[in-house]
Scaffold this motif. Structure first.
Motif, PDB file in Angstrom:
ATOM      1  N   GLN A  91       0.823  -1.211   0.000  1.00  0.00           N
ATOM      2  CA  GLN A  91       0.000   0.000   0.000  1.00  0.00           C
ATOM      3  C   GLN A  91       0.859   1.265   0.000  1.00  0.00           C
ATOM      4  N   LEU A  92       1.969   1.217   0.732  1.00  0.00           N
ATOM      5  CA  LEU A  92       2.838   2.397   0.810  1.00  0.00           C
ATOM      6  C   LEU A  92       3.624   2.643  -0.463  1.00  0.00           C
ATOM      7  N   THR A  93       4.083   1.571  -1.095  1.00  0.00           N
ATOM      8  CA  THR A  93       4.999   1.715  -2.232  1.00  0.00           C
ATOM      9  C   THR A  93       4.350   1.479  -3.586  1.00  0.00           C
ATOM     10  N   GLY A  94       3.275   0.709  -3.621  1.00  0.00           N
ATOM     11  CA  GLY A  94       2.655   0.355  -4.888  1.00  0.00           C
ATOM     12  C   GLY A  94       3.410  -0.714  -5.653  1.00  0.00           C
ATOM     13  N   LYS A  95       4.423  -1.303  -5.057  1.00  0.00           N
ATOM     14  CA  LYS A  95       5.233  -2.309  -5.745  1.00  0.00           C
ATOM     15  C   LYS A  95       4.568  -3.683  -5.652  1.00  0.00           C
ATOM     16  N   ASP A  96       4.332  -4.281  -6.799  1.00  0.00           N
ATOM     17  CA  ASP A  96       3.646  -5.572  -6.844  1.00  0.00           C
ATOM     18  C   ASP A  96       4.414  -6.684  -6.137  1.00  0.00           C
ATOM     19  N   GLU A  97       5.739  -6.529  -6.033  1.00  0.00           N
ATOM     20  CA  GLU A  97       6.533  -7.570  -5.374  1.00  0.00           C
ATOM     21  C   GLU A  97       6.069  -7.808  -3.942  1.00  0.00           C
ATOM     22  N   PHE A  98       5.679  -6.733  -3.258  1.00  0.00           N
ATOM     23  CA  PHE A  98       5.207  -6.874  -1.880  1.00  0.00           C
ATOM     24  C   PHE A  98       3.869  -7.613  -1.847  1.00  0.00           C
ATOM     25  N   LYS A  99       2.985  -7.294  -2.760  1.00  0.00           N
ATOM     26  CA  LYS A  99       1.688  -7.972  -2.822  1.00  0.00           C
ATOM     27  C   LYS A  99       1.869  -9.455  -3.112  1.00  0.00           C
ATOM     28  N   GLU A 100       2.700  -9.775  -4.081  1.00  0.00           N
ATOM     29  CA  GLU A 100       2.904 -11.172  -4.465  1.00  0.00           C
ATOM     30  C   GLU A 100       3.495 -11.986  -3.321  1.00  0.00           C
ATOM     31  N   LYS A 101       4.416 -11.383  -2.603  1.00  0.00           N
ATOM     32  CA  LYS A 101       5.018 -12.101  -1.482  1.00  0.00           C
ATOM     33  C   LYS A 101       4.026 -12.222  -0.321  1.00  0.00           C
ATOM     34  N   ALA A 102       3.220 -11.196  -0.111  1.00  0.00           N
ATOM     35  CA  ALA A 102       2.198 -11.249   0.940  1.00  0.00           C
ATOM     36  C   ALA A 102       1.216 -12.381   0.677  1.00  0.00           C
ATOM     37  N   GLN A 103       0.818 -12.565  -0.568  1.00  0.00           N
ATOM     38  CA  GLN A 103      -0.118 -13.630  -0.913  1.00  0.00           C
ATOM     39  C   GLN A 103       0.472 -15.009  -0.594  1.00  0.00           C
ATOM     40  N   LYS A 104       1.759 -15.164  -0.832  1.00  0.00           N
ATOM     41  CA  LYS A 104       2.411 -16.451  -0.551  1.00  0.00           C
ATOM     42  C   LYS A 104       2.460 -16.721   0.951  1.00  0.00           C
ATOM     43  N   TRP A 105       2.762 -15.691   1.734  1.00  0.00           N
ATOM     44  CA  TRP A 105       2.816 -15.880   3.184  1.00  0.00           C
ATOM     45  C   TRP A 105       1.422 -16.081   3.767  1.00  0.00           C
ATOM     46  N   ASN A 106       0.420 -15.412   3.200  1.00  0.00           N
ATOM     47  CA  ASN A 106      -0.953 -15.625   3.647  1.00  0.00           C
ATOM     48  C   ASN A 106      -1.348 -17.097   3.532  1.00  0.00           C
ATOM     49  N   ALA A 107      -0.934 -17.726   2.433  1.00  0.00           N
ATOM     50  CA  ALA A 107      -1.300 -19.120   2.196  1.00  0.00           C
ATOM     51  C   ALA A 107      -0.825 -20.035   3.318  1.00  0.00           C
ATOM     52  N   PHE A 108       0.291 -19.671   3.946  1.00  0.00           N
ATOM     53  CA  PHE A 108       0.839 -20.492   5.032  1.00  0.00           C
ATOM     54  C   PHE A 108       0.029 -20.349   6.322  1.00  0.00           C
ATOM     55  N   ILE A 109      -0.759 -19.296   6.423  1.00  0.00           N
ATOM     56  CA  ILE A 109      -1.525 -19.017   7.642  1.00  0.00           C
ATOM     57  C   ILE A 109      -2.924 -19.620   7.581  1.00  0.00           C
ATOM     58  N   GLU A 110      -3.401 -19.921   6.395  1.00  0.00           N
ATOM     59  CA  GLU A 110      -4.806 -20.313   6.226  1.00  0.00           C
ATOM     60  C   GLU A 110      -5.241 -21.428   7.174  1.00  0.00           C
ATOM     61  N   LYS A 111      -4.386 -22.413   7.400  1.00  0.00           N
ATOM     62  CA  LYS A 111      -4.785 -23.548   8.247  1.00  0.00           C
ATOM     63  C   LYS A 111      -5.121 -23.131   9.668  1.00  0.00           C
ATOM     64  N   GLU A 112      -4.697 -21.951  10.076  1.00  0.00           N
ATOM     65  CA  GLU A 112      -4.994 -21.488  11.436  1.00  0.00           C
ATOM     66  C   GLU A 112      -6.476 -21.225  11.651  1.00  0.00           C
ATOM     67  N   LYS A 113      -7.236 -21.155  10.570  1.00  0.00           N
ATOM     68  CA  LYS A 113      -8.678 -20.930  10.711  1.00  0.00           C
ATOM     69  C   LYS A 113      -9.362 -22.067  11.468  1.00  0.00           C
ATOM     70  N   PHE A 114      -8.681 -23.207  11.589  1.00  0.00           N
ATOM     71  CA  PHE A 114      -9.224 -24.352  12.321  1.00  0.00           C
ATOM     72  C   PHE A 114      -8.694 -24.452  13.755  1.00  0.00           C
ATOM     73  N   ASN A 115      -7.778 -23.575  14.117  1.00  0.00           N
ATOM     74  CA  ASN A 115      -7.088 -23.683  15.405  1.00  0.00           C
ATOM     75  C   ASN A 115      -7.948 -23.093  16.529  1.00  0.00           C
ATOM     76  N   ASP A 116      -8.647 -23.964  17.254  1.00  0.00           N
ATOM     77  CA  ASP A 116      -9.514 -23.487  18.334  1.00  0.00           C
ATOM     78  C   ASP A 116      -8.798 -23.421  19.681  1.00  0.00           C
ATOM     79  N   GLY A 117      -7.483 -23.627  19.664  1.00  0.00           N
ATOM     80  CA  GLY A 117      -6.710 -23.584  20.898  1.00  0.00           C
ATOM     81  C   GLY A 117      -6.069 -22.236  21.156  1.00  0.00           C
ATOM     82  N   THR A 118      -6.530 -21.202  20.449  1.00  0.00           N
ATOM     83  CA  THR A 118      -5.945 -19.870  20.621  1.00  0.00           C
ATOM     84  C   THR A 118      -7.014 -18.793  20.527  1.00  0.00           C
ATOM     85  N   HIS A 119      -6.811 -17.725  21.261  1.00  0.00           N
ATOM     86  CA  HIS A 119      -7.690 -16.562  21.166  1.00  0.00           C
ATOM     87  C   HIS A 119      -7.160 -15.556  20.147  1.00  0.00           C
TER      88      HIS A 119
END
Length: 397
Positions: A91-119
């Motif tokens: 958002q700050l820079t407008g550089k697509d490289e940041f968006k593309e890398k963010a999407q890849k890291w987001n994918a690693f977090i998705e499984k946490e949607k099932f984690n009921d052991g955390t607030h």
């Protein structure tokens, strides 16, 4: 980026002439310094792109002495901040490289949607996927947030009127609720907006009301942990886990309170939430132990002050919150504090040098002082709220 103002430009008889500089020496030094800091920040941002992609190695903090990056898995409460930082850098820079890398890291977090052991579903999932939705439209992200909200809702106790925080120390804490948990409510509020299911909103507002009732002292500082009885719903004890003692004012705890109740007011228009956010802000800004530069010591009651460690993460959480609070109240004192802190942070004393390869921006945060963990160093969530402050300030301007 810093814009250099040209103070003098002479035009004589239609010809453009080079003018002698009419800037004072102090002004020239200031502009040179600002250029240097802008360049340094750009170099720090680049380090985020250089960090290798690894689903098991979310960067959490950096040890400047050993030059080691503390890496955690997606289940750690801080995992969403790195992806969130990438989205904000996009958002700050407008550089697509940041968006593309963010999407890849987001994918690693998705499984946490099932984690009921955390607030900490809000920190992890809304801090990453929610930030993504500020930049792109992706219905998959909406569904991940909704599933995460459904999972988080399983931790709500109707008798207590709160979401349970930690699951450890069950032999000592029957039902602990920490002030930090206020920030996880944003996920629930947004889930109602996305789905139309009001149960998430009601749950979040109930939690905020319970916290408002039991977490604050007469001086409007907050306890860190309130432990409840699940049968009666009554308070059993009020303690700390990260402050210097049970009755102290842990700096980041005060920051979570200001941010959390400001955010809760945004979704509910409950004036009591706004009043508490302002009251705790007053406690912080007028505290005798708040340093002149605005960066709090890790705990306002540490007897080692002024030799106690600072906590930049507390400062950046507060600055981000106060920009939202300013939009509501238009009180200049909030902007003045933000400007003071940002001027302090935009210096070589607080920004990591260009040579450090770790994907962090700011130094001098304190994680868990009683456990001697992450003391006086770069921590991912300090950067997250620093970048959020930059974006919110840009939006105001």
């Amino acid at each position: 980026m810093t814009k250099i103002r040209v103070s003098c430009l002479a035009f004589i008889l239609g010809f453009t002439m080079l003018s002698l500089s009419c800037k004072s020496r102090d002004e020239s030094k200031k502009e040179t310094k600002e250029d240097d800091i802008s360049s340094l920040l750009e170099k720090r941002y680049q380090k985020f792109l250089e960090y290798p992609i690894d689903s098991t190695a979310f960067p959490r903090s950096y040890n400047q002495a050993t030059k080691e990056i503390k890496q955690v898995s997606s289940k750690d409460w801080t995992s969403g901040f790195y992806a969130g930082n990438l989205w904000q850098l996009y958002q700050l820079t407008g550089k697509d490289e940041f968006k593309e890398k963010a999407q890849k890291w987001n994918a690693f977090i998705e499984k946490e949607k099932f984690n009921d052991g955390t607030h900490d579903m809000g920190f992890k999932v809304y801090g990453s996927f929610g930030k993504g939705l500020e930049s792109i439209e992706d219905s998959t992200y909406n569904q991940i947030i909704l599933k995460s909200a459904k999972t988080l809702a399983t931790r709500f106790n109707k008798k207590v009127g709160s979401l349970r925080s930690w699951d450890f120390n069950r032999d000592k804490w029957e039902f602990p609720v920490i002030i930090d948990n206020m920030l996880n409510l944003e996920l629930l509020f947004e889930a109602t907006k996305m789905s139309g299911d009001s149960s998430y909103h009601k749950m979040a507002e109930t939690h905020a009301n319970t916290t408002l009732k039991n977490h604050f002292r007469k001086d409007n500082s907050t306890w860190h942990v309130v432990v409840y009885d699940t049968i009666s719903g009554d308070v059993k004890e009020k303690i700390t886990h990260q402050g210097i003692n049970d009755d102290s004012s842990w700096a980041r705890g005060q920051a979570w309170a200001i941010y959390g109740f400001t955010m809760a007011y945004r979704y509910t228009n409950n004036e009591r939430f706004l009043k508490q956010a302002e009251a705790t802000t007053k406690f912080v800004l007028e505290h005798s132990n708040l340093p002149e530069d605005g960066i709090p010591y890790w705990d306002f009651d540490d007897p080692d002050i002024p030799d106690a460690p600072r906590d930049v993460s507390a400062a950046t959480v507060i600055t981000s919150a106060l920009l939202e609070l300013y939009k509501v109240t238009e009180k200049e004192k909030y902007i003045k504090y933000v400007d003071k802190v940002m001027n302090t942070l935009k210096s070589q004393e607080y920004i990591l040098s260009a040579e450090v390869s770790a994907p962090f921006i700011l130094k001098h945060s304190t994680g868990n002082y009683p456990k001697d963990d992450e003391i006086d160093g770069p921590i991912v969530y300090a950067d997250y709220y620093f970048l959020e402050t930059l974006l919110r300030k840009k939006a105001l301007q």
